[in-house]
Design an enzyme around this catalytic site. Structure first.
Site, PDB file in Angstrom:
ATOM      1  N   ARG A 207       4.901  16.192 -16.192  1.00 47.35           N
ATOM      2  CA  ARG A 207       5.997  15.516 -17.331  1.00 47.35           C
ATOM      3  C   ARG A 207       7.037  14.966 -16.993  1.00 47.35           C
ATOM      4  NH1 ARG A 207       2.886  18.714 -21.777  1.00 47.35           N
ATOM      5  NH2 ARG A 207       1.159  18.645 -20.140  1.00 47.35           N
TER       6      ARG A 207
ATOM      7  N   LYS B 168      -2.973  28.322 -11.165  1.00 50.41           N
ATOM      8  CA  LYS B 168      -4.113  28.260 -11.839  1.00 50.41           C
ATOM      9  C   LYS B 168      -5.393  28.665 -11.125  1.00 50.41           C
ATOM     10  CE  LYS B 168      -3.524  22.758 -12.045  1.00 50.41           C
ATOM     11  NZ  LYS B 168      -3.544  22.376 -13.055  1.00 50.41           N
TER      12      LYS B 168
ATOM     13  N   ASP C 243      -0.841  20.442  -6.879  1.00 49.96           N
ATOM     14  CA  ASP C 243      -0.960  21.506  -7.820  1.00 49.96           C
ATOM     15  C   ASP C 243      -1.765  22.398  -7.998  1.00 49.96           C
ATOM     16  OD1 ASP C 243       0.540  21.875 -10.346  1.00 49.96           O
ATOM     17  OD2 ASP C 243      -0.493  20.686 -11.278  1.00 49.96           O
TER      18      ASP C 243
ATOM     19  N   LYS D  71       2.483   9.652 -11.367  1.00 47.35           N
ATOM     20  CA  LYS D  71       2.612  10.676 -10.765  1.00 47.35           C
ATOM     21  C   LYS D  71       2.121  10.927  -9.447  1.00 47.35           C
ATOM     22  CE  LYS D  71       0.518  15.255 -12.182  1.00 47.35           C
ATOM     23  NZ  LYS D  71      -0.447  15.973 -13.326  1.00 47.35           N
TER      24      LYS D  71
END
Length: 497
Positions: A354, A280, A273, A268
């Site tokens: 994912r 977040k 992110d 990954k």
């Protein structure tokens, strides 16, 4: 750091630092006993008065010990003999590494591997010693305005043994050094800020590796190439960022036959992110630069494999992008079509890892792999389940999972298998697509693996969730390089060397 092996009397070694292990109690060990005799009992008196703590990993640095040719003697505690195990040995080696990394000395003669440890041979001890000492020398300075001007840390280490080291010990020392090289690369990539370590930077790193090692071949797909492949899930994550995505394919052909089925490693590569639209919390978001540690471990492992010239074929696949909010970013409720043709309802844009892995796992089929292992900082739930000491393992083949767990135990890079029962698959059902990408907190690590399993039915597959082990927070904040040691040991064993 340069390593060699040698059989010699430690007290006679003219070196900047002699490192010896000491057992707590009345039987300090064979090497320590020789130094006690050489120093006319002075070392014995120092030990008797308790200057060296009994706890494994405690150290005491002595200068100009009478009867000993070395400039310094570093005593390192193994702990109590009855409690001496893998962890105690690693504690001793780690402590020695930290001291040697801070010394203003050029070389060291280290005898730590010349000790009896139940269940471990001299080759294991030598490999662990070189790996730990070299890894301890790693220091991040890439973005500091002032680099260290004063040179500290030993450059040459001789592993000392009472009897002549055989070929297996020398080979093991080389393996440990190669693993440390891979760890250093993975740690450096993880520690670099996201404005430097972009998807393009990871691609350039792969190209540099292929230039350094002729056994490596690299292919990089840009955004147009990713679209042409049909990686709709990967594209969905990338579309919110102005930083161009990259899909990196790095192949190592070391087997006698190119037709030998490869082991495929999928890392990954989220270079940052933010969570996307499912943003977040701000606290600790800086650590999301570490969300590409899976890709860093793949590059680090392939470096170690190439350095060792292992007789095995390995493929590294790295889908790399940022996950950012913006006018073009994917939204909760959107449905995308993956490379496999399966559709995905994106419930949470922060469950993006994912998504990019799903397309890479489908791409892995074209290599007709022996097995596929993906490595990802995937779920906070894994941190809740296993903390920061152990990586999670899940997969569709229990034998492969056990092989990884065993390799991790040998490497000192431990992992533990979690269940992937069919009942969990119901949790990722969707009314609007073939599956959802997130289904809440319960069993979060397992349901994430359930999602990935939908794309791995063509081969044996294992998933390593390294969310708790890829980096450290707090005062020791930084990438660990895990699971490079686990993966390299797994490949060494697979190669039969």
């Amino acid at each position: 750091m340069e390593f060699s092996t040698k059989s010699a009397s430690p007290e006679k070694q003219k070196t900047a630092c002699l490192v010896i292990g000491i057992f707590a109690g009345k039987a300090p060990g064979a090497i320590a006993t020789r130094l006690i005799e050489a120093s006319a009992g002075l070392l014995g008196k120092i030990l008797d008065r308790g200057d060296l703590e009994a706890k494994a990993g405690s150290t005491l640095l002595l200068a100009s010990l009478p009867g000993v040719a070395a400039e310094r003697v570093l005593l390192v505690s193994y702990g109590k003999p009855e409690e001496f195990n893998d962890a105690a040995f690693r504690s001793a080696a780690t402590a020695a590494g930290k001291v040697l990394a801070g010394l203003k000395a050029s070389d060291a003669f280290v005898t730590l591997a010349d000790v009896e440890l139940a269940g471990r041979d001299a080759a294991w001890l030598a490999s662990q010693t070189t790996q730990i000492l070299a890894d301890s020398a790693y220091k991040y300075e890439a973005t500091l305005s002032k680099k260290s001007e004063e040179k500290r840390g030993v450059a040459k280490v001789t592993l000392g043994f009472a009897s002549r080291p055989d070929a297996s010990i020398e080979a093991a020392a080389i393996q440990g050094q190669a693993i440390a090289s891979g760890l250093a690369l993975a740690r450096e990539l993880g520690n670099l800020p996201a404005n430097i370590c972009t998807p393009s930077y990871l691609a350039d790193t792969a190209k540099k590796l292929a230039k350094e090692f002729k056994s490596l071949k690299v292919e990089v797909f840009d955004e147009a190439g990713i679209a042409k492949l049909g990686m709709g899930a990967f594209q969905a994550v990338a579309q919110g960022s102005r930083e161009p995505a990259r899909f990196i394919v790095l192949q190592y052909n070391g087997a006698k036959s190119k037709k030998d089925k490869p082991v495929v490693l999928v890392g990954k590569g989220l270079t940052f992110d933010s969570g996307g639209i499912s943003l977040k919390p701000g606290a600790g978001m800086d650590e999301m630069k570490f969300d590409m540690c899976g890709s860093a471990s793949v590059l680090g492992t392939l470096r170690a494999v190439a350095e060792l010239a292992l007789p095995i074929n390995v493929v590294g696949l790295i889908p790399s992008t940022e996950n950012m909010p913006g006018g073009s970013a994917v939204k909760p409720g959107d449905v995308v079509t993956s490379l496999s043709g399966q559709t995905i309802e994106i419930i949470n844009t922060d469950a993006e890892g994912r998504l990019i892995l799903s397309d890479a796992l489908t791409y892995a089929e074209r290599f007709a792999p022996e097995c596929v292992i993906d490595i990802a900082t995937l779920t906070g739930a894994c941190v809740v389940a296993l903390g920061n000491f152990t990586s999670g393992v899940l997969g569709n083949d229990d034998a492969l999972a056990r092989e990884l767990v065993d390799a991790g135990t040998t490497a000192g890079d431990r992992a533990w298998q979690l269940p992937l029962f069919d009942e969990y698959q119901d949790l990722i059902k969707s009314n609007f697509a073939d599956m959802v990408n997130s289904c809440g907190r319960p069993a979060g690590t397992i349901t994430a693996a359930c999602f990935l399993s939908r794309f791995t039915k063509a081969y044996k597959w294992a998933h390593l969730d390294i969310a708790g082990t890829a980096w450290k927070s707090g005062n020791e904040k930084g990438a660990t390089g895990r699971p490079v040691a686990l993966l390299t040991r797994f490949l060494i064993q697979r190669a039969g060397v």
